[in-house]
Write a protein that holds these residues in place. Structure first.
Motif, short mmCIF file in Angstrom:
data_model
loop_
_atom_site.label_atom_id
_atom_site.label_comp_id
_atom_site.label_asym_id
_atom_site.label_seq_id
_atom_site.Cartn_x
_atom_site.Cartn_y
_atom_site.Cartn_z
N VAL A 154 8.56 7.31 -10.72
CA VAL A 154 7.77 6.71 -11.79
C VAL A 154 7.27 5.33 -11.38
O VAL A 154 6.11 4.96 -11.63
N GLY A 155 8.13 4.56 -10.74
CA GLY A 155 7.74 3.22 -10.34
C GLY A 155 6.61 3.22 -9.33
O GLY A 155 5.63 2.46 -9.46
N PHE A 156 6.71 4.05 -8.30
CA PHE A 156 5.64 4.11 -7.30
C PHE A 156 4.36 4.66 -7.90
O PHE A 156 3.25 4.24 -7.53
N ALA A 157 4.49 5.64 -8.81
CA ALA A 157 3.29 6.17 -9.47
C ALA A 157 2.61 5.09 -10.29
O ALA A 157 1.38 4.98 -10.32
N TRP A 158 3.38 4.24 -10.97
CA TRP A 158 2.84 3.17 -11.79
C TRP A 158 2.18 2.10 -10.92
O TRP A 158 1.07 1.62 -11.22
N LEU A 159 2.83 1.74 -9.83
CA LEU A 159 2.34 0.65 -8.99
C LEU A 159 1.15 1.07 -8.14
O LEU A 159 0.21 0.28 -7.94
N PHE A 160 1.17 2.29 -7.62
CA PHE A 160 0.14 2.70 -6.65
C PHE A 160 -0.76 3.82 -7.18
O PHE A 160 -1.51 4.43 -6.40
N ASP A 161 -0.66 4.12 -8.48
CA ASP A 161 -1.50 5.13 -9.11
C ASP A 161 -1.41 6.48 -8.40
O ASP A 161 -2.42 7.12 -8.06
N LEU A 162 -0.17 6.91 -8.17
CA LEU A 162 0.07 8.20 -7.52
C LEU A 162 0.47 9.23 -8.57
O LEU A 162 1.02 8.89 -9.61
N PRO A 163 0.21 10.51 -8.31
CA PRO A 163 0.60 11.54 -9.29
C PRO A 163 2.11 11.76 -9.28
O PRO A 163 2.73 11.90 -8.21
N GLU A 164 2.71 11.76 -10.46
CA GLU A 164 4.15 12.00 -10.55
C GLU A 164 4.45 13.48 -10.36
O GLU A 164 3.61 14.33 -10.58
N GLY A 165 5.68 13.77 -9.97
CA GLY A 165 6.10 15.16 -9.86
C GLY A 165 7.01 15.38 -8.67
O GLY A 165 7.40 14.45 -7.95
N LEU A 166 7.34 16.64 -8.45
CA LEU A 166 8.28 17.01 -7.40
C LEU A 166 7.77 16.65 -6.01
O LEU A 166 8.55 16.25 -5.14
N ALA A 167 6.45 16.77 -5.81
CA ALA A 167 5.90 16.46 -4.49
C ALA A 167 6.14 14.99 -4.12
O ALA A 167 6.55 14.68 -3.00
N GLY A 207 4.08 -10.08 -18.03
CA GLY A 207 4.01 -9.91 -16.58
C GLY A 207 4.64 -8.61 -16.14
O GLY A 207 5.44 -8.59 -15.18
N ALA A 208 4.29 -7.52 -16.82
CA ALA A 208 4.93 -6.24 -16.57
C ALA A 208 4.78 -5.79 -15.12
O ALA A 208 5.70 -5.22 -14.52
N ALA A 209 3.60 -6.03 -14.52
CA ALA A 209 3.37 -5.58 -13.14
C ALA A 209 4.36 -6.24 -12.18
O ALA A 209 4.93 -5.58 -11.30
N PHE A 210 4.56 -7.56 -12.37
CA PHE A 210 5.52 -8.26 -11.51
C PHE A 210 6.93 -7.73 -11.72
O PHE A 210 7.66 -7.46 -10.76
N LEU A 211 7.32 -7.55 -12.98
CA LEU A 211 8.67 -7.09 -13.27
C LEU A 211 8.91 -5.67 -12.76
O LEU A 211 9.97 -5.37 -12.20
N ILE A 212 7.92 -4.80 -12.93
CA ILE A 212 8.08 -3.43 -12.46
C ILE A 212 8.16 -3.40 -10.93
O ILE A 212 8.95 -2.64 -10.35
N GLY A 213 7.36 -4.22 -10.28
CA GLY A 213 7.45 -4.31 -8.82
C GLY A 213 8.82 -4.79 -8.37
O GLY A 213 9.42 -4.25 -7.43
N LEU A 214 9.33 -5.83 -9.05
CA LEU A 214 10.65 -6.35 -8.71
C LEU A 214 11.74 -5.32 -8.98
O LEU A 214 12.66 -5.14 -8.17
N ALA A 215 11.64 -4.64 -10.12
CA ALA A 215 12.64 -3.64 -10.48
C ALA A 215 12.61 -2.45 -9.52
O ALA A 215 13.66 -1.91 -9.14
N THR A 216 11.41 -2.04 -9.10
CA THR A 216 11.30 -0.93 -8.15
C THR A 216 11.90 -1.32 -6.80
O THR A 216 12.60 -0.52 -6.16
#
Length: 760
Positions: A276-289, A464-473
């Protein structure tokens, strides 16, 4: 020089044989305290050791080869089980999920009490060890000191023992217990008070007590007795040489399989969250792949990290993880509801402490659906800690040489637990503050049904959600890497035979286990995700409970040996050495000269060559002249550059007499901020060591005759200890190790007899 006396061969007909002993099954054992000879019935070579002298044979009996080698039986069986399970989960995911769900329900209904009792006993045992007199015993010789600084050590404890799963459950746990509490009205004040506390409880003392048990046991036998750093070595006092065979292999197989499932569960939860974090940060499709891709990327990073070793890889990642996690918590605390979060943290800790005994023994026997709740929460976490116990315990032992048992246990069940409490409380109460007023029921549903989405949804609510999500990821990634790195290293160790505790398994073996763990992670993701992982962990952790009981029995036995040795020592006085006897008598001029003497390495080396070595040589020659089996050895010391001299008088059936003179570096005392010498800030002493550590005094400045007298004093103290042991005949005392017929058993010679013989 050969002994003067002639030794006659004794046949079975020469003496009576102990009743019940086959007269033909007798061996001759020459025991020299002078020229004494005795006959003993043959004993089972595979039986468990009953004394310290037998325990000291462990390094030789457990290590068939000097170098590290793969244990192919453990490796093959464990790998086959994991591959078979992975194929089953991937080829028949629905069947695998259903079978495991039914099995977990049976365990929760019929054996839930067993998991609870096991954890309670483990907590009581480690606390008893820490606060008993044996808590002062070190994981190594008495003079050993820790390798890592306190902060680095605590960071590595925390990083290895806590995975990314804690972030996962820090939101979904409190929300679930608030909305669907086990024994309270949903969304009530009582449910709110317990919501975070339940998650703190699941990440509290129980898991770290299991880590402490296995870690201190493995570290004790490895560093204090020179055995391999493994669980089978920790069971040597119970099983004897049998741990080298099929029994030991079975133990390692169970520990290894449990470890792989525990790490795979953490990895699976981690990639679900990071997905979820990488999908949010880099606009990638979530899922098993994306999850599988993250597993592959993480494996590459894990391999790179584990190949760099403990000092370079895991230590740096652990310290970095502590700082990033601290920054993330501080950011949430400052930008969130600061007063509420701090008040709630204090309340949560107070309620945790106040309800700990009741909560620890709670099985919800009287609650409808109590078994279901226990299986999904408390029993899962207990199984999770049990599965992680061998791997985290071995890793903690690996980094804790020189720590006392008390320091090891107290640090493990306080410092990382407090860090867990802060993280769980800040995340959990931030989530509760969103749903307690009933204003955002959608968030509560999301946190329960899709915990990974709920965690990031909470982070989006802060400035500053983007910064916090990046830090949390990044923090989550480091949590994952630390556990995966240490897990790969420990798996390699479990599937190897490694005599030297400082060594690790082969690099290719670590890579193999990292890949196989990744395969298992993907299989469980295919078979149902986090829920299937929870089921598998609870099932495969069951054999580890048996190992925990065996380790407690084995460790308590060896601690009784430590107690017996301590009680057998002469009462210490100011002029007494650390392990009994008087310190060498010095003239007043010698004492005055030593007050301002801070010898260099060269001066100490000359003193050892010209005074200590001739004195020990003379004593060894006289011992041999009197018929003793005595050896004097010289060994280099890389740290000080001064060779060590070790005199050993072998006493079959008893602990050998051991007198070692070794150089020790010390800091020059300072007065007024300046060193009292005009040279270096360090000087060297020549200390006396026995098998268990330093005697605490310096030989520098003595004459050869004074050194000889000191050897005899130490020998007198040793005989006094042996005589005490024979008079207090406990099963675990350092007494003669085999049954002897009453008419053939020799008495331990008196101190006067032996000293008189030597002086003649």
């Amino acid at each position: 020089m050969a002994p003067k006396e002639k030794v006659r061969r004794v046949t079975p007909s020469d003496h009576e044989v102990t009743p019940g002993t086959d007269p033909t099954d007798v061996t001759i054992d020459r025991v020299r305290f002078g020229a004494t000879e005795r006959r003993r019935p043959r004993i089972d070579e595979n039986r468990a050791p009953i004394s310290s002298v037998e325990l000291s044979k462990g390094p030789t009996e457990l290590a068939e080869h000097r170098g590290a080698r793969v244990n192919w039986r453990v490796f093959t069986v464990s790998a086959a089980v994991i591959v078979a399970f992975s194929l089953w989960a991937m080829l028949a995911p629905d069947n695998a999920a259903n079978v495991m769900r039914d099995l977990v329900l049976d365990i929760a209904t019929n054996l839930g009490w067993f998991y609870v009792v096991t954890i309670v006993l483990v907590i009581l045992f480690v606390v008893w060890v820490a606060f008993s007199k044996e808590g002062r015993v070190r994981l190594g010789p008495d003079h050993s000191r820790p390798q890592y600084k306190l902060f680095t050590w605590v960071a590595m404890l925390f990083g290895a023992g806590v995975g990314i799963d804690m972030l996962f459950y820090s939101v979904t746990g409190p929300i679930t217990q608030f909305m669907m509490p086990p024994a309270a009205d949903p969304q009530s004040a009582e449910a709110a008070q317990d919501a975070v506390v339940w998650t703190m409880f699941h990440y509290g003392i129980s898991g770290w007590a299991m880590y402490s048990l296995l870690g201190m046991a493995m570290g004790y036998f490895a560093y204090r007795w020179g055995m391999p750093l493994s669980i089978r070595a920790a069971l040597y006092p119970l099983l004897g040489k049998r741990v080298r065979g099929a029994a030991g292999d079975a133990i390692d197989i169970f520990a290894l399989i449990g470890t792989v499932f525990g790490v795979a569960t953490s990895m699976g939860i981690g990639v679900v969250l990071l997905n979820v974090g990488f999908a949010w940060l880099f606009d990638l499709p979530e899922g098993l792949a994306l999850q599988i891709a993250l597993v592959l990327v993480a494996v590459v990073m894990t391999v790179a990290g584990c190949l760099s070793g403990v000092d370079k890889g895991i230590r740096l990642v652990s310290e970095l993880n502590i700082w990033i996690a601290a920054a993330m918590m501080l950011y949430i605390l400052v930008t969130g509801q600061t007063a509420f979060l701090l008040n709630a943290l204090v309340t949560n800790i107070g309620r945790f402490v106040g309800t700990l005994p009741e909560r620890t023994l709670e099985t919800f026997a009287y609650e409808p659906g109590g078994a279901d709740w226990m299986g999904g929460w408390t029993l899962f976490f207990w199984a999770f800690w049990l599965a992680w116990g061998p791997f985290v315990g071995l890793f903690l032992a690996r980094i804790s040489r020189g720590r006392t048992l008390r320091e090891f246990v107290v640090a493990a069940i306080t410092a990382p637990v407090l860090c867990d409490f802060i993280i769980v409380s800040i995340f959990g109460n931030s989530a509760l503050s969103v749903v307690m007023g009933g204003e955002n029921p959608g968030f509560a549903e999301l946190a329960i049904e899709q915990p990974e989405q709920g965690w990031y949804a909470l982070l989006e609510m802060f400035p500053g959600a983007a910064f916090l999500i990046g830090l949390a990821t990044l923090s989550g990634l480091l949590f994952y890497l630390t556990s995966a790195n240490s897990g790969a290293m420990v798996m390699a160790n479990f599937s190897s035979t490694i005599p030297d505790p400082a060594q690790d398994g082969a690099k290719w073996l670590r890579i193999f286990w990292a890949l196989l763990t990744a395969l298992l992670t993907v299989a469980m993701l295919v078979a149902g995700g986090v829920t299937t992982m929870e089921y598998a962990t609870l099932i495969f952790a069951f054999p580890v409970t048996i190992i925990a009981y065996l380790v407690m029995a084995s460790f308590s036995k060896v601690l009784r040996m430590e107690r017996a040795e301590r009680e057998g020592q002469i009462i210490r006085r100011r002029s007494a050495a650390a392990h009994g006897g008087q310190v060498p008598e010095k003239t007043w001029k010698q004492r005055l000269a030593q007050l301002r003497s801070y010898p260099s390495q060269k001066a100490v080396s000359l003193f050892v060559e010209r005074t200590v070595h001739p004195a020990l040589t003379a004593v060894a020659d006289e011992f041999r002249e009197q018929g003793y089996d005595a050896t004097l050895s010289v060994a280099p010391n890389a740290e000080t550059g001064v060779d060590e001299r070790t005199l050993v008088v072998h006493m079959p059936g008893h602990r050998d007499f051991h007198y070692q003179a070794a150089a020790v570096e010390a800091a020059v005392p300072r007065l007024g901020g300046r060193p009292m010498s005009h040279g270096d800030d360090v000087y060297y002493k020549v200390e006396v060591f026995t098998q268990t550590g330093t005697e605490g005094y310096d030989l520098m400045g003595l004459t050869q005759q004074q050194v000889i007298n000191d050897v005899l004093d130490r020998y007198e103290a040793h005989l006094s200890f042996l005589r005490y042991s024979s008079e207090h005949d406990y099963a675990s005392l350092l007494t003669p190790t085999t049954p002897v017929a009453p008419d053939t058993a020799p008495s331990i010679p008196t101190v006067a007899d032996d000293v008189e013989r030597m002086e003649e």
